[in-house]
Design a protein around this motif. Sequence first.
Motif, mmCIF file in Angstrom:
data_model
loop_
_atom_site.group_PDB
_atom_site.id
_atom_site.type_symbol
_atom_site.label_atom_id
_atom_site.label_comp_id
_atom_site.label_asym_id
_atom_site.label_seq_id
_atom_site.Cartn_x
_atom_site.Cartn_y
_atom_site.Cartn_z
ATOM 1 N N LEU A 1 -72.283 -61.508 4.361
ATOM 2 C CA LEU A 1 -71.885 -61.642 2.971
ATOM 3 C C LEU A 1 -72.963 -61.037 2.093
ATOM 4 O O LEU A 1 -74.154 -61.053 2.436
ATOM 5 N N GLN A 2 -72.526 -60.496 0.960
ATOM 6 C CA GLN A 2 -73.477 -59.940 0.000
ATOM 7 C C GLN A 2 -73.939 -61.076 -0.895
ATOM 8 O O GLN A 2 -73.225 -61.488 -1.808
ATOM 9 N N LEU A 3 -75.114 -61.588 -0.622
ATOM 10 C CA LEU A 3 -75.624 -62.768 -1.327
ATOM 11 C C LEU A 3 -77.002 -62.475 -1.880
ATOM 12 O O LEU A 3 -77.771 -61.680 -1.311
ATOM 13 N N SER A 4 -77.295 -63.141 -2.974
ATOM 14 C CA SER A 4 -78.647 -63.077 -3.530
ATOM 15 C C SER A 4 -79.555 -64.039 -2.751
ATOM 16 O O SER A 4 -79.095 -64.817 -1.899
ATOM 17 N N ASP A 5 -80.858 -63.968 -3.068
ATOM 18 C CA ASP A 5 -81.789 -64.865 -2.377
ATOM 19 C C ASP A 5 -81.453 -66.321 -2.632
ATOM 20 O O ASP A 5 -81.521 -67.163 -1.725
ATOM 21 N N GLU A 6 -81.072 -66.628 -3.851
ATOM 22 C CA GLU A 6 -80.728 -68.012 -4.163
ATOM 23 C C GLU A 6 -79.489 -68.445 -3.410
ATOM 24 O O GLU A 6 -79.411 -69.580 -2.925
ATOM 25 N N GLU A 7 -78.507 -67.556 -3.302
ATOM 26 C CA GLU A 7 -77.290 -67.892 -2.567
ATOM 27 C C GLU A 7 -77.558 -67.995 -1.069
ATOM 28 O O GLU A 7 -76.942 -68.811 -0.374
ATOM 29 N N LYS A 8 -78.456 -67.200 -0.577
ATOM 30 C CA LYS A 8 -78.819 -67.321 0.836
ATOM 31 C C LYS A 8 -79.492 -68.655 1.119
ATOM 32 O O LYS A 8 -79.255 -69.281 2.162
ATOM 33 N N ILE A 9 -80.341 -69.091 0.202
ATOM 34 C CA ILE A 9 -80.984 -70.404 0.368
ATOM 35 C C ILE A 9 -79.931 -71.499 0.394
ATOM 36 O O ILE A 9 -79.967 -72.426 1.223
ATOM 37 N N ALA A 10 -78.959 -71.395 -0.519
ATOM 38 C CA ALA A 10 -77.875 -72.392 -0.536
ATOM 39 C C ALA A 10 -77.077 -72.348 0.765
ATOM 40 O O ALA A 10 -76.631 -73.384 1.279
ATOM 41 N N ARG A 11 -76.875 -71.132 1.316
ATOM 42 C CA ARG A 11 -76.114 -71.012 2.559
ATOM 43 C C ARG A 11 -76.862 -71.664 3.723
ATOM 44 O O ARG A 11 -76.276 -72.379 4.531
ATOM 45 N N PHE A 12 -78.167 -71.412 3.806
ATOM 46 C CA PHE A 12 -78.942 -72.054 4.870
ATOM 47 C C PHE A 12 -78.928 -73.579 4.738
ATOM 48 O O PHE A 12 -78.833 -74.302 5.729
ATOM 49 N N ASN A 13 -78.994 -74.050 3.511
ATOM 50 C CA ASN A 13 -78.957 -75.505 3.304
ATOM 51 C C ASN A 13 -77.615 -76.082 3.716
ATOM 52 O O ASN A 13 -77.534 -77.158 4.312
ATOM 53 N N ALA A 14 -76.538 -75.358 3.368
ATOM 54 C CA ALA A 14 -75.212 -75.840 3.762
ATOM 55 C C ALA A 14 -75.067 -75.875 5.270
ATOM 56 O O ALA A 14 -74.520 -76.838 5.843
ATOM 57 N N LEU A 15 -75.534 -74.849 5.937
ATOM 58 C CA LEU A 15 -75.478 -74.861 7.399
ATOM 59 C C LEU A 15 -76.306 -75.999 7.973
ATOM 60 O O LEU A 15 -75.904 -76.659 8.947
ATOM 61 N N ALA A 16 -77.466 -76.243 7.380
ATOM 62 C CA ALA A 16 -78.299 -77.351 7.862
ATOM 63 C C ALA A 16 -77.591 -78.682 7.682
ATOM 64 O O ALA A 16 -77.642 -79.556 8.570
ATOM 65 N N ASP A 17 -76.901 -78.853 6.547
ATOM 66 C CA ASP A 17 -76.182 -80.115 6.325
ATOM 67 C C ASP A 17 -75.070 -80.304 7.346
ATOM 68 O O ASP A 17 -74.866 -81.403 7.872
ATOM 69 N N LEU A 18 -74.342 -79.234 7.634
ATOM 70 C CA LEU A 18 -73.253 -79.343 8.602
ATOM 71 C C LEU A 18 -73.779 -79.601 10.001
ATOM 72 O O LEU A 18 -73.220 -80.413 10.750
ATOM 73 N N TYR A 19 -74.836 -78.930 10.385
ATOM 74 C CA TYR A 19 -75.431 -79.196 11.694
ATOM 75 C C TYR A 19 -75.947 -80.632 11.767
ATOM 76 O O TYR A 19 -75.895 -81.273 12.827
ATOM 77 N N HIS A 20 -76.438 -81.118 10.666
ATOM 78 C CA HIS A 20 -76.923 -82.499 10.649
ATOM 79 C C HIS A 20 -75.769 -83.480 10.859
ATOM 80 O O HIS A 20 -75.920 -84.493 11.537
ATOM 81 N N GLN A 21 -74.611 -83.162 10.291
ATOM 82 C CA GLN A 21 -73.468 -84.057 10.441
ATOM 83 C C GLN A 21 -72.976 -84.113 11.876
ATOM 84 O O GLN A 21 -72.496 -85.156 12.325
ATOM 85 N N ILE A 22 -73.083 -83.030 12.608
ATOM 86 C CA ILE A 22 -72.587 -83.045 13.987
ATOM 87 C C ILE A 22 -73.668 -83.473 14.957
ATOM 88 O O ILE A 22 -73.457 -83.460 16.166
ATOM 89 N N GLY A 23 -74.836 -83.849 14.457
ATOM 90 C CA GLY A 23 -75.869 -84.379 15.324
ATOM 91 C C GLY A 23 -76.832 -83.354 15.880
ATOM 92 O O GLY A 23 -77.682 -83.699 16.694
#
Length: 1361
Positions: free
Chosen positions: A547-569
């Motif tokens: 995806l064409q994302l800015s640095d801020e959007e990339k940070i948000a994407r990594f955080n979202a992935l971290a949250d989802l991985y956290h939910q699945i253990g």
Amino acid sequence: MRSSVSVILSNPPPDTTMSYPDYCTSPHHHQTLLVLVTQVGSQLKSRSFHKLYDRISRVGHVKVSDSNGSQRPVWVTYRRDYPVENNDWGDFQTHRRVLGIITIGQVGSQSDLNDICKQHESLKVKYSSTLYDSRCIILGLNPDGTMYEADSRGPSRGTSPEPNGELDSGTHPVTINGHTHPTHVKKVSAGSTDRDSGVYETVSSEDKSTEFDSHADSPQGLSEGMADLKIYSNHVNGSDSGSESTSEVGCCDDAKIDSPRDLTADSAQDSVHDSAHDTSQSSISTSTSHSSRVSLQPPSNFKTRALFYPTGDHAVNIESQLQEFISSLFWVLESKRLDKSQEKLERPPLLCAPFERKDFIGLDMDSRTNKKRCGGRLRKQLADLTLQAGLPTEAIMHYSYAADTLRNCNDWLWLAACFEGLCAASVVMLYPNLRRSSGLQRFSSLGVGGNQGGSGGVGNRSRNGSVNTNSLPTGLDPTIVKQTSKHCLSPDDIVDKYREAIVHYSKYRNAGVVETEASIKAVHVLIEQRRYLMAAEFLSNVVFINLQLSDEEKIARFNALADLYHQIGFHRKASFFRRVAAMRCVAPQNQQPDWGQCYRLLLQTLEGYKICLDPLQFRKDGSQGWPSLQIQILQELVGTSRRMGQNALCTRHQAFLVCAMMPHLTEVERQETANMLESLSARSGSGPVPLVVQETGIIIPPVNFLNLPICRKVRTIAPVTGRRAEKKLSLTGDEDSGPFIFSPFTSLTSSNDRRAHGKMDFDWVEGDICEICLDLENPMPFELKVTNMMLLTEGAQFEAWPSTVVLKAEKSLQAVTLRGRPLSAGELRVTGYSSTVMGVSSNCRLKFIPHFKIPQYTINVVPALPLIQILTGNSSTGSLGAEKSVGEECGTLHLSLSAGETHECSVVLHNVSSQPVEELSITLDSKMDKEMMNQVFQYSEENIHAQLPIPPGGKASLTLYVYAVSDFLCPGRLDESLETTSLISGSEPPSLISGGPPSLPSRQSAATSSTRGARARRTDSSASLLSSRSGSSARSGSSTSTQAPSSSIRTRATLNTPGCTGRTLEATLMIKYSGGSGMSAELCRSTQLLINVEVTPSLLVTRWDVLPAELPHQCYVVLDLLNCASHEMDLHYTPTKHILIEAGDSCRVPVPVDRCPLATLTQDASENETGWGWSTVLGGHVASLVELQWTLGPSDTPGRASLAGITFPPSTHDLITMAPIHWDVQVDGLDVLGGTENSGVVGRTLELRVGITNTSGATLPPLSLRITAFQDHQNGHLNYRLEAKMTTTGATKLTTPQLAEGEEFQHCCGLVFFTSGVYKVEVTCSPAAAVGQTSFYENVTPAHQHAWKFAPPLEITVTDV
């Protein structure tokens, strides 16, 4: 994983039409109406906007009765910002359309109102392609449009809002197109709290059939379906408030809030209040009718319905207005759905995604394939509208038909959208609680990374995906599901369709956002199905989507992935992405690095790497986590906090790194980390208190160095003997300890219990210095300096004293003693110690040290008691010895005295405490018998009591007299022929012969002779002057035999004389004292002074004997004395006579002694058959009269020797005892006294009168009186044959009658001398032969016959003229 991240960070593909994905999306978003809520104008404060937005977002679920009378659930998603690019995808997926706009602003003037209206109209133009309706909420105006002033009245009492801005009634009127209708509000539980997301509640079947069976007052201008409305409020994920809530619109009492299970009961209790809104407006109108106000008018081009409120708190009917607004959106949507379902077009329009329009330019749209494509896409759009209209069953049928059509046309993009919609409709029916799943878990401020077991709703879930995937949620009956929707996908089919849709999306480069959101939706469904491994596969697909994302959007994407991985253990993978996001915040290409956000993200990675910033919970044994990763994360935290300028935070993390990761650091790394910690702590130290991170409120727990240094053992030191507090004897003596001295069941059990619980079996005293010893180990490869080390206590007040120690760089234990002083009485609990190491202050509690089983040590502190020190010295000189505290150890007094020496010692009691000494008792304890101890030690206890009380700092003195008692009688050797030894040989007594004849017996030989039972009896009347072996005649006459010894005789003592060895006397002076507050508690202290007296020999009596004296009432005790000292001795054996004895010399001295009266013998002695019954009495009589005083050495040290213990054989008793008769002798009428000269003339008769008086105190039996004349030739020969030289007239031998006590008997005779010369007359009285065995003599001395003579013999000088 790293390769996938590199794909994300690589150069993005060409721009897509969609702005950015919604990482909080859910399958339930497909059935929601999107409403944009935004702030307009410049007067409204952000806080007021958020408050109103929270109230608006709660109205997220409304039930509307359609034209058929059935209930339709209408769900709403609120967004505060929505890109126009995403809105352009509304034809592709209708839930992406902005259907309504709500603006909120505040006015203060007409220009503000114009600005608000202009901004609102511009928003309508911006989203005009999809907009159905809008509302503009304007604060600062009264309902009539006039300006609101601060002093105007608020809302009326009946409609006053609660602090949260909600109404206080359960029902509210809804005004639609000028008509008021009752609406019933029902509460549902809140959903997710994440930004711009929507999670909604599905209406249960029973609600559809039971609520609102009757309708009230339907307006004429309103459609039939608008007559009845059921509006539910739910905090939808469009809210940015960040907090979950469960509330009822218009309900002011939290106690009335019920769960979704009570929907039917709530609806049954709802009532209609048509006048609530009117009451509020009438109140406001009344308040403004009394004064003129400025009226503001919107611009003429403003066509939107505006809602005027003075303030946000006055917006009491905003919920009802929202309900009306949502219902209007629904009816517009419903009308469009009906139009779409009924129209039949020959040439249907082609619906396109934004990026597809250029692909269809120039194509033949009349072809059969394109017609099918257009029909299939229209049918898919109809399915979207149907799902939004609350008809998921019909939507599934439309999706299925459209999917079949589009599959034949190979329209993969829209086919994927059909599959996604089909899955969403099935999820809405199968998983109605999906919106209520626990939201993304955030780290709380306390216990960062403390939950090692994971969170996010997975907890102990299995990650192997072995759960039955066909199982439905709890409480949902499969039969009901089949009846309600025969075309609903199964759980497995839902996952398969999502996978197929994602595969089709991946074929289109510009559909990356849609593909990403579809993958996230599939992940949510798989989490609900507990298929975590498969959910991880979908997340991996998200990682590889470019995806064409800015640095801020990339940070948000990594955080979202971290949250989802956290939910699945997958906590470690979640932490990995969180760390990547953190590093992206401060990447070199980032022009504005955000170190604060980087630090916060790093904190959130700790849980996944098994790091807990609380050292008490962090496992230091390395069994969890990966030490190398943990060290790297901690080092990044240190560096980030330092770049933030948070020196205290940087020091705290470095201290944790040193403390927690020490077992995994090499010696070089330990040295480096310690040096860095010292450098950081020099800027900002670290204390044992939690640290609050600024701006975030995160609390970092304190770091206590429990392992730096390592405390291996704690030893509580009991007070020494002199400092211990004791119970007084009056109290302890009354305790009943039972018949046994020791009982293992009580003594050992109670002692073990006390030790197991840390209860000490001794007491500390208030105000005393107390000590605890710690055995420490230095784990560092360098010398470790520990400062401010002191005890941590609880309970009684305690003053801890800091200590500084330097521990050597070695593994051995090093003892450190910590001291302090209790300041109050009570129970004192020692819980640990505090220290400062490398600038980090720590409170080390024993309960947190792993290898300590005792969490604390409990010591009882008793009230304050005084403390004394003993000063000793020579009181005669006044000089005191070295000061010594008996509280630390037993005091000792060493004396070296000569036998017989008396030493005067001063014992000074110095009160060194702050308490007065009010009670004091002194006792002596020794192995000596009591009589001897009293002879050696003497003191006056009354004198010391007179000096009480002893004030603090005061002194009291005690004079102790020490006498070096000794046995001055030589033990000697056994002499079996003691009683055969002659005292007199020839004319001179053998006792005066140089060389010491054996006639001077020792005490031992005399005692031995008594056991032999010698019974030889004297047959001669003169035997009283002889020993039992005397067989020689004493009749030859000599004047020297009756004279007392006039000089002493010296001899040189032989070597190795028995008795010339020293001895040691030991005694303990016990002092018990009390005072102050401890005295009232019946407590005291005891101390002792050990007295050690070394007795050196001085004077020794080697032999002794008894001789008659010149005076009848005296006798001579002849002593052989030996000087055993090393100095010359000046001996005073009588008051007027003394003699110098060189060291080692022996001397014989006669000591005159008064004879012992017979009355004393009969009272104090018990005579036995052996005749030795008087020996002890007579020995005591002589010892009491004889005292040998001497001075020794150059300092003339005085001393005295006694004859205590001396005994005499029976043969000497007559010489020592007084005669029972008193002599009265006259010559020619003149009394004869000792030393009187008597003269006579040859041939003339001298009259001799002899008188005897009974002085024995008892009746005397008949006695034999004999008068004998003899001449002493002074050569040892006595001549008793004087028949040719003299004659007598009268009887010279007769028997006296029995004499009563005090009775006198007299006898006269004449002496006629034929020749001149010196004659001696001996007058003797002895028991008569006929009465020799009378009871009187048996009681006196039955072993010998007694003869009493007049001494000295009568001497007569006869001359011729």
